[in-house]
Design a protein around this motif. Structure first.
Motif, PDB file in Angstrom:
ATOM      1  N   SER A 100       6.454  84.494  32.046  1.00  0.00           N
ATOM      2  CA  SER A 100       7.904  84.500  31.840  1.00  0.00           C
ATOM      3  C   SER A 100       8.602  83.628  32.888  1.00  0.00           C
ATOM      4  CB  SER A 100       8.455  85.930  31.844  1.00  0.00           C
ATOM      5  OG  SER A 100       8.177  86.575  33.066  1.00  0.00           O
ATOM      6  N   ASN A 133      10.456  90.601  26.482  1.00  0.00           N
ATOM      7  CA  ASN A 133      11.059  89.333  26.108  1.00  0.00           C
ATOM      8  C   ASN A 133      12.200  88.962  27.050  1.00  0.00           C
ATOM      9  OD1 ASN A 133      12.730  87.594  23.738  1.00  0.00           O
ATOM     10  ND2 ASN A 133      10.526  87.382  23.878  1.00  0.00           N
ATOM     11  N   ARG A 174      12.331  89.425  30.089  1.00  0.00           N
ATOM     12  CA  ARG A 174      11.825  88.941  31.384  1.00  0.00           C
ATOM     13  C   ARG A 174      12.060  87.434  31.537  1.00  0.00           C
ATOM     14  NH1 ARG A 174       8.049  91.579  34.404  1.00  0.00           N
ATOM     15  NH2 ARG A 174       8.530  89.837  35.783  1.00  0.00           N
ATOM     16  N   ILE A 175      11.897  86.691  30.442  1.00  0.00           N
ATOM     17  CA  ILE A 175      12.135  85.242  30.496  1.00  0.00           C
ATOM     18  C   ILE A 175      13.567  84.953  30.949  1.00  0.00           C
ATOM     19  CG2 ILE A 175      12.391  83.137  29.109  1.00  0.00           C
ATOM     20  CD1 ILE A 175      10.216  84.203  27.244  1.00  0.00           C
TER      21      ILE A 175
END
Lengths: 316, 316, 316
Positions: free
Chosen positions: B53, B297, B299-300
């Motif tokens: 990420s 998701n 985290r990105i």
């Protein structure tokens, strides 16, 4: 320049230093030159500084870099000709080098010495076989005998720091360690310092003399105190015995350099990693005489100058 | 923002959440901002989600990311001052951090706790020494005490999901495991939830109380059933004992949460990796209450918001 | 094309070969197509050629590739449904695949067989679970049962080399080895050669017959000399027993192919790595009959054609 595996000529070395200093001024001066070119970085031994600085150098020129940590990926290579490969070696250098040569525009390779078989180590078989079978330019990321990217960064650091017209007095001084270390860094340092016509003195305990093919032209002085007294640059480095190959003959006296032994304007150098208070004292590493961070930083631009010359040569 | 190693202020946190949600809408909104900038991702412990990420976040901003798996590359660092480095540590943090600081524009570091030496773990020496010696912005990829990128993604997930005006009731619930796990995720979750003024209840077996420096302001409820009954969000996580540091005191009762214990609109959260049917039941993970994929998701975009703020600050 | 895990139809295969040959002519023909797309390369087993060629293929299309060496990063995945994960598996495929599917636009996976549990191996559970739970296109980088990227490169190599109107006679010949090797490469080679309507003869010692689901339509000839005598292409490869699964039944006679057994115009092939003088003699590998470097090089363009079709399909 096609391959970069050792000091070639004084003019080539001076040109590389000049180019490296230009890239240090402006790292992105040639950021399109390597577009659509790829370099494969092959490590038969671990690396952090060399890997990172070479990856960055390639990227600064617009090249794509892909890393192979061969040592960790269990990919044992066979280097002997004609053998029946029924033991633990999974691939012959002939296939490996040719495949990688087909995948990449430039290859860069690290292969440490055995420190057991001197003749084999000095022949630098790994790097020469990659040259022979890959049909692509090859850059040494440290071989058994030499570490030319380190020496280029070292000479660049001297060039940046030394502001007088006469050549500096450079001393290569052996330092203590707990392990048997290779000769590649001191060999190359001597080769480059002498090639650039610096006054070079090498000081080490009896039994730790380097190979004469590298030190011819240097003054040998077994008394460290005397050697460093009026030095402009002192390069600190441990190495194992070359003549009693890879061994650690007993050492007399204290070889850990002290600040008071040096003149005020002297600079100290080390290629890193350094073991504090074993190879080099805190007071020197943390003081104003230290060039170690300058050297480490110059690794990027040394690699960038080498890749620049190789790519330029490929394109011309 | 210069470094990102913990919750700072409510307004900073709210700004980061807002920025992260904007990047989720349009990941390439600032794809030129990080051009010619480099981030070094240094892992003293393994990582997949965090590495991927953060690499993606950097790339979305046009930055180059280079990964160092220090743990696997046998690069043992010395963190003590003044020692004679004659054992197995090959490089001092002073050199390592300064070199990497010279090579990169931003550094990000993961360093897990020992779970043996509480004082040393809580001091987060690794990350603080990187800050001290690298002279570059440092991002925590999980330290001994905290995992702020995870918490930012968690808070972002609550923000996206919670559509009411009043603050949600958030419960942090201990869950069973077979190994002794760190406190970084629950510490950070409590720090961020309280900092954002959510109503926080922590439920755990006796002997598993977290450090008060993180939980002050939260309600402690040892009865899990009671704690979760009217929860809007239940964050499931195992941790070892903090007071009997790193130990696993015996636990009474069944702490594996059941779907019927939660109200219909409740959401469950976990930072992953999760051990199914040990920490969290299949029915909950596979059901509509689960936010775990949303969190992963996010985290990105959490990392992207943090890097965006750091780079923007560098450039201003 | 959505997933690429095996031979589908003759027309799809012929289209892929044609596309691959176009990319070989001009690798940067579609260098903008994959802009802002990411591929995750997940290795449950080691790889050099496959990793490098796929990374290069992705890059040639403008995609970002991120590598996960799962095997080395100690990330043990659970593939069973409904189990209580209280042993050494840290994450379930359901979470792992879904998270990676959320991070990437395309996933590529390598998962070798156990060579112990035939039924499990032939089910190719790993790759099918990634397809099921990632919700993204999946490319096989070699599964238990097949290695389709290798076969595509192999068929492309035959296509480039064979200049006659009639179909070539292709022989798949078992070769000696010291370890028990998987069946993926020979299975796929047979599947693709037969699918493309080449005349296929398979020669192997008794006990080394491949699964009939792959070889139906091929001629089986236990006499290697007879099999290869008028072959246009001989594919050399070792594999372990399929029927006495993963075992190494005793072999009679010398299966190391000799140059004089082949007609002058014959070509030999191998997927590499090859053990010289055990699987294949120096004289053949170093002679003009060898296509092994062509095959290795074609791996880049095979992968590029597959990614091109997948991305084009995503965008349409």
């Amino acid at each position: 320049m096609h391959n970069f595996i050792k000091f070639e000529t004084q003019s080539t070395a001076e040109k590389l230093i000049e180019t490296a200093l230009q890239f240090k001024e402006n790292p992105f001066l040639q950021k399109e030159l390597g577009k659509d070119l790829r370099i494969g970085l092959i490590f038969l031994n671990p690396s952090l500084r060399t890997r990172a600085s070479t990856q960055i150098a390639a990227k600064n020129l617009g090249m794509e870099a892909i890393v192979f940590n061969i040592d960790k990926e269990g990919w044992a290579l066979e280097f002997e000709e004609g053998v029946i490969m029924n033991e633990n070696k999974a691939e012959h250098i002939k296939e490996a080098a040719a495949v990688l040569g087909g995948y990449f525009d430039v290859l860069a390779i690290r292969a440490f010495p055995t420190l057991i078989d001197k003749k084999q180590d000095m022949a630098d078989k790994v790097i020469h076989q990659f040259i022979k079978y890959s049909h692509k330019p090859v850059v040494s990321l440290e071989s058994s005998s030499r570490h030319p990217l380190q020496s280029l960064a070292d000479m660049m650091s001297i060039e940046e720091t030394w502001k007088q017209d006469k050549k500096p007095k450079v001393v290569l001084s052996w330092a203590p360690h707990v392990k048997a270390l290779p000769h590649a860094v001191p060999n190359s340092f001597a080769e480059w310092a002498l090639g650039l016509e610096h006054e070079l003195v090498i000081t080490q305990p009896k039994g730790y003399e380097l190979g004469e093919q590298f030190t011819k032209g240097a003054e040998i002085e077994y008394d460290q105190e005397k050697a460093v007294a009026d030095a402009d640059f002192v390069y600190i480095k441990n190495w194992s015995s070359y003549h009693d190959y890879g061994k650690l003959p007993e050492v007399e006296g204290n070889w850990l350099l002290q600040d008071h032994q040096l003149k005020e304007s002297a600079k100290i150098m080390h290629c890193l990693p350094v073991r504090r208070n074993l190879e080099l004292a805190d007071e020197l590493l943390d003081g104003s005489k230290s060039l170690v961070q300058l050297q480490a930083n110059n690794r990027i631009y040394a690699a960038q100058a080498v890749l620049f010359e190789i790519i330029s040569n490929m394109k011309s």
